[in-house]
Write a protein that holds these residues in place. Structure first.
Motif, PDB file in Angstrom:
ATOM      1  N   SER A 137       0.861  -1.170   0.000  1.00 66.20           N
ATOM      2  CA  SER A 137       0.000   0.000   0.000  1.00 66.20           C
ATOM      3  C   SER A 137       0.896   1.217   0.000  1.00 66.20           C
ATOM      4  CB  SER A 137      -0.929  -0.021   1.218  1.00 66.20           C
ATOM      5  OG  SER A 137      -1.800   1.092   1.202  1.00 66.20           O
ATOM      6  N   GLN A 138       0.394   2.330   0.529  1.00 67.30           N
ATOM      7  CA  GLN A 138       1.267   3.470   0.629  1.00 67.30           C
ATOM      8  C   GLN A 138       1.422   3.928   2.059  1.00 67.30           C
ATOM      9  OE1 GLN A 138      -1.189   5.660  -2.432  1.00 67.30           O
ATOM     10  NE2 GLN A 138      -0.980   7.269  -0.923  1.00 67.30           N
TER      11      GLN A 138
ATOM     12  N   ARG B  11      -9.497  -1.001  -2.049  1.00 65.63           N
ATOM     13  CA  ARG B  11      -8.466  -0.007  -1.748  1.00 65.63           C
ATOM     14  C   ARG B  11      -8.916   1.385  -2.173  1.00 65.63           C
ATOM     15  NH1 ARG B  11      -3.401  -1.975  -0.677  1.00 65.63           N
ATOM     16  NH2 ARG B  11      -3.615  -3.988   0.333  1.00 65.63           N
ATOM     17  N   GLU B  15      -4.419   4.938  -4.356  1.00 64.86           N
ATOM     18  CA  GLU B  15      -3.375   3.958  -4.649  1.00 64.86           C
ATOM     19  C   GLU B  15      -3.263   3.654  -6.142  1.00 64.86           C
ATOM     20  OE1 GLU B  15      -3.672   0.313  -2.484  1.00 64.86           O
ATOM     21  OE2 GLU B  15      -3.592   1.287  -0.540  1.00 64.86           O
ATOM     22  N   ASN B  59       0.537   2.030  -6.230  1.00 65.51           N
ATOM     23  CA  ASN B  59       0.970   1.923  -4.841  1.00 65.51           C
ATOM     24  C   ASN B  59       0.292   0.737  -4.167  1.00 65.51           C
ATOM     25  OD1 ASN B  59       2.677   4.032  -5.103  1.00 65.51           O
ATOM     26  ND2 ASN B  59       1.489   5.485  -3.919  1.00 65.51           N
ATOM     27  N   GLY B  60       0.316  -0.369  -4.884  1.00 67.09           N
ATOM     28  CA  GLY B  60      -0.247  -1.613  -4.366  1.00 67.09           C
ATOM     29  C   GLY B  60       0.536  -2.748  -4.991  1.00 67.09           C
TER      30      GLY B  60
END
Ligand SMILES: [Zn+2]
Lengths: 181, 87
Positions: A137-138, B11, B15, B59-60
């Motif tokens: 994730s971030q 999510r 992301e 971002n995953g």
């Protein structure tokens, strides 16, 4: 000739203890990305078990234990943390040495979940995110990897070039959580 | 807005990176002709309704996704891995 000495990614910036939370750098040993060839996932997992004692992790999971861990790191990808990879793995996967590529931080303490809640847009509370669970994730604005390694302990990985930013973001969040008492 | 990645789960939108219409999966043959290539490169639908777009879980997990979405409601109707031949 000058003597060159290696610095760890967070050297000088950690450890930090603020309120109930501690952040310290982890020396994970060798870090190897494992990228299974198409159709070889099962064979890779078997080879990994034989050589290092853990299965290839399913998405969002980590296998192994302290000193020899495999954490899922994305689509068809895991990071082997600790041991030098057995050459037998090369038959089933592309391997890449990323030992110097990651900054690794252990975040631990009663408020660790609250700190991460300020940085990571995923629910990491113990009732849903248990030991052996991991996410890509971030962390604030950085791509990262977060794994629960204990009741109140997390392993956070970001790219090494982002080490100072990670420490800054953790410190800010730790201070904010501590300020709330 | 949330997108349920087939690998990572539900999510936050932040992301993901938005690529645009999921046309890259229907690239014309090199000899398909000017009209087909002109369509492929320059012409886009702009529907008030269902779209089929490519999103990247940057971002995953790093997977490319094909997302069916309703532009009127922002409802996400379906998410599939582009690498598994999602159509
Ligand atoms: Zn994903």
């Amino acid at each position: 000739m000058a003597e060159l000495r290696a610095n760890s990614p967070c050297a000088g910036a950690l450890p930090l203890v603020i309120g109930s939370v501690m952040a310290r750098e982890e020396d994970l040993g060798v870090i190897t990305a494992l990228l299974p060839y198409r159709g070889r996932e099962t064979a890779l997992s078997e080879a990994l078990k034989a050589a290092h004692g853990m299965a290839f992790p399913a998405p969002n999971r980590a296998t192994g234990k302290v000193g020899a861990r495999a954490i899922w790191a994305g689509r068809d990808q895991a990071l082997l943390l600790g041991p030098v990879p057995d050459p037998a793995l090369c038959e089933h996967a592309a391997l890449s040495d990323q030992s110097d590529g990651w900054a690794a931080v252990r975040l631990e303490g009663a408020g660790a979940e609250a700190v991460l809640a300020r940085l990571v847009p995923v629910d990491l509370r113990a009732q849903v995110f248990k030991r052996g669970h991991t996410v890509r994730s971030q962390v604030q604005h950085m791509a990262g990897s977060i794994t629960r390694v204990g009741e109140r302990a997390f392993l956070i990985l970001v790219f090494r070039s982002m080490a100072a930013t990670l420490v800054h973001d953790l410190k800010t969040a730790m201070e904010a959580v501590a300020a709330r008492g | 807005m949330r997108i349920t990645c087939p690998l990572c789960g539900a999510r936050d939108r932040r992301e993901f990176y938005y690529r645009g219409a999921a046309l890259a999966l229907e690239r014309p043959a090199p000899d398909a002709g000017e009209q087909a290539w002109d369509d492929y490169l320059f012409l886009r639908e702009n529907p008030a309704g269902e779209t089929r777009d490519l999103w990247y879980h940057a971002n995953g997990c790093g997977a490319w996704l094909v997302v069916r979405r309703d532009t009127r409601s922002h409802a996400v109707l379906e998410v599939r891995l582009a690498g598994e031949g999602a159509q």
